[in-house]
Design an enzyme around this catalytic site. Structure first.
Site, PDB file in Angstrom:
ATOM      1  N   SER A  52       0.957  -1.291  -0.046  1.00 30.04           N
ATOM      2  CA  SER A  52      -0.162   0.198   0.027  1.00 30.04           C
ATOM      3  C   SER A  52       0.870   1.264   0.023  1.00 30.04           C
ATOM      4  CB  SER A  52      -0.900   0.015   1.123  1.00 30.04           C
ATOM      5  OG  SER A  52      -1.658  -1.135   1.330  1.00 30.04           O
TER       6      SER A  52
HETATM    7  N1  SAH Z   1      -0.601  -4.843   3.918  1.00 29.09           N
HETATM    8  C1  SAH Z   1       0.032  -5.262   2.752  1.00 29.09           C
HETATM    9  C2  SAH Z   1      -0.845  -5.132   1.641  1.00 29.09           C
HETATM   10  C3  SAH Z   1      -0.888  -6.434   0.812  1.00 29.09           C
HETATM   11  S1  SAH Z   1      -2.165  -5.785  -0.316  1.00 29.09           S
HETATM   12  C4  SAH Z   1       1.384  -4.543   2.704  1.00 29.09           C
HETATM   13  O1  SAH Z   1       1.743  -3.595   3.639  1.00 29.09           O
HETATM   14  O2  SAH Z   1       2.310  -4.980   1.945  1.00 29.09           O
HETATM   15  C5  SAH Z   1      -3.399  -7.051   0.177  1.00 29.09           C
HETATM   16  C6  SAH Z   1      -3.053  -8.518   0.682  1.00 29.09           C
HETATM   17  O3  SAH Z   1      -4.471  -9.185   0.853  1.00 29.09           O
HETATM   18  C7  SAH Z   1      -2.670  -9.364  -0.494  1.00 29.09           C
HETATM   19  O4  SAH Z   1      -1.415 -10.014  -0.345  1.00 29.09           O
HETATM   20  C8  SAH Z   1      -3.526 -10.501  -0.752  1.00 29.09           C
HETATM   21  O5  SAH Z   1      -3.139 -11.762  -1.170  1.00 29.09           O
HETATM   22  C9  SAH Z   1      -4.082 -10.735   0.543  1.00 29.09           C
HETATM   23  N2  SAH Z   1      -5.494 -11.053   0.690  1.00 29.09           N
HETATM   24  C10 SAH Z   1      -6.741 -11.079  -0.307  1.00 29.09           C
HETATM   25  N3  SAH Z   1      -7.668 -11.582   0.367  1.00 29.09           N
HETATM   26  C11 SAH Z   1      -7.286 -12.215   1.234  1.00 29.09           C
HETATM   27  C12 SAH Z   1      -7.997 -13.145   2.298  1.00 29.09           C
HETATM   28  N4  SAH Z   1      -9.134 -13.582   2.169  1.00 29.09           N
HETATM   29  N5  SAH Z   1      -7.101 -13.494   3.395  1.00 29.09           N
HETATM   30  C13 SAH Z   1      -5.956 -13.029   3.877  1.00 29.09           C
HETATM   31  N6  SAH Z   1      -5.441 -12.374   2.624  1.00 29.09           N
HETATM   32  C14 SAH Z   1      -6.179 -11.947   1.656  1.00 29.09           C
END
Ligand code: SAH
Length: 206
Positions: A52
């Site tokens: 993000s």
């Molecule tokens: N907080 C992260 C942002 C990652 S983007 C950072 O700082 O880098 C969002 C993430 O949510 C992705 O890695 C995706 O694989 C994950 N995601 C999507 N659906 C999900 C679910 N149902 N349970 C766990 N993770 C999930």
């Protein structure tokens, strides 16, 4: 990044600014994107996912009102950057990611930085993590059509759920606080996240 992208906007919580200053963001982005690590936007981290934008990480962390006593649930570990920022401020962070390879890479980064008040879990974060509930704060880094019921259930009284709610294209960053009698909802502006993939959110069976 601190002055231009965070303090100049509405990030005023000094503890959040200090955490953002302390965690080296370049260690959470792919090698070839390192010089863009402090840009004012999200960056790809593989598997169609993104780390993000710094401002959004700070905004969500500030909205979660994390303290040294907080037990926090972080949904969507991704690169582990948001997890690291939360871990700087909280007592313990539980972080759930659906993709095992991203979770493993995040674990290696957090370990390298000596951040040890974190437990990483591979699974469906929309179902929360009942073993450590209730949480003082829950931060969701993926978009949902509505607040997943298990996350509301795992929130302690006075606890805050920060989650982007909307459709796949655009969401409202939503803050839901559990009160003695129910829930209080406020909104912190438009945002755009990758979808939360779960039968508790955007369809795709887990
Ligand atoms: N907080 C992260 C942002 C990652 S983007 C950072 O700082 O880098 C969002 C993430 O949510 C992705 O890695 C995706 O694989 C994950 N995601 C999507 N659906 C999900 C679910 N149902 N349970 C766990 N993770 C999930």
């Amino acid at each position: 990044m601190l002055r231009r992208h965070l303090a100049a906007r509405d990030i005023s919580d000094r503890r959040v600014l200090a955490a953002m200053a302390a965690i080296p963001r370049e260690q959470f982005v792919p090698e070839h994107l390192r010089e863009r690590a402090y840009d004012d936007g999200p960056l790809p981290i593989g598997y169609d996912q993104t780390i993000s934008q710094p401002y959004i990480v700070a905004l969500m962390t500030q909205a979660a009102r994390v303290t040294r006593r907080s037990v926090v649930l972080d949904v969507g570990t991704g690169s582990g950057y948001q997890t690291a920022i939360l871990a700087k401020l909280a007592k313990h962070v539980w972080s759930v990611e659906r993709l095992a390879s991203l979770s493993e890479q995040a674990a290696a980064r957090l370990c390298r930085l000596g951040i040890d008040n974190v437990t990483l879990v591979v699974g469906d974060g929309a179902r929360g993590c009942p073993e450590a509930a209730p949480y003082d704060a829950i931060v969701v880094a993926a978009a949902a059509p509505s607040a997943p019921r298990p996350l509301l259930d795992q929130l302690d009284e006075g606890g805050r759920l920060v989650v982007p709610i909307g459709d796949r294209a655009l969401q409202d960053l939503t803050i839901i606080e559990r009160t003695a009698g129910g829930f209080r909802t406020t909104r912190a502006g438009a945002c755009r996240f990758v979808p939360l993939l779960s039968d508790e959110a955007f369809g795709t069976p887990f």
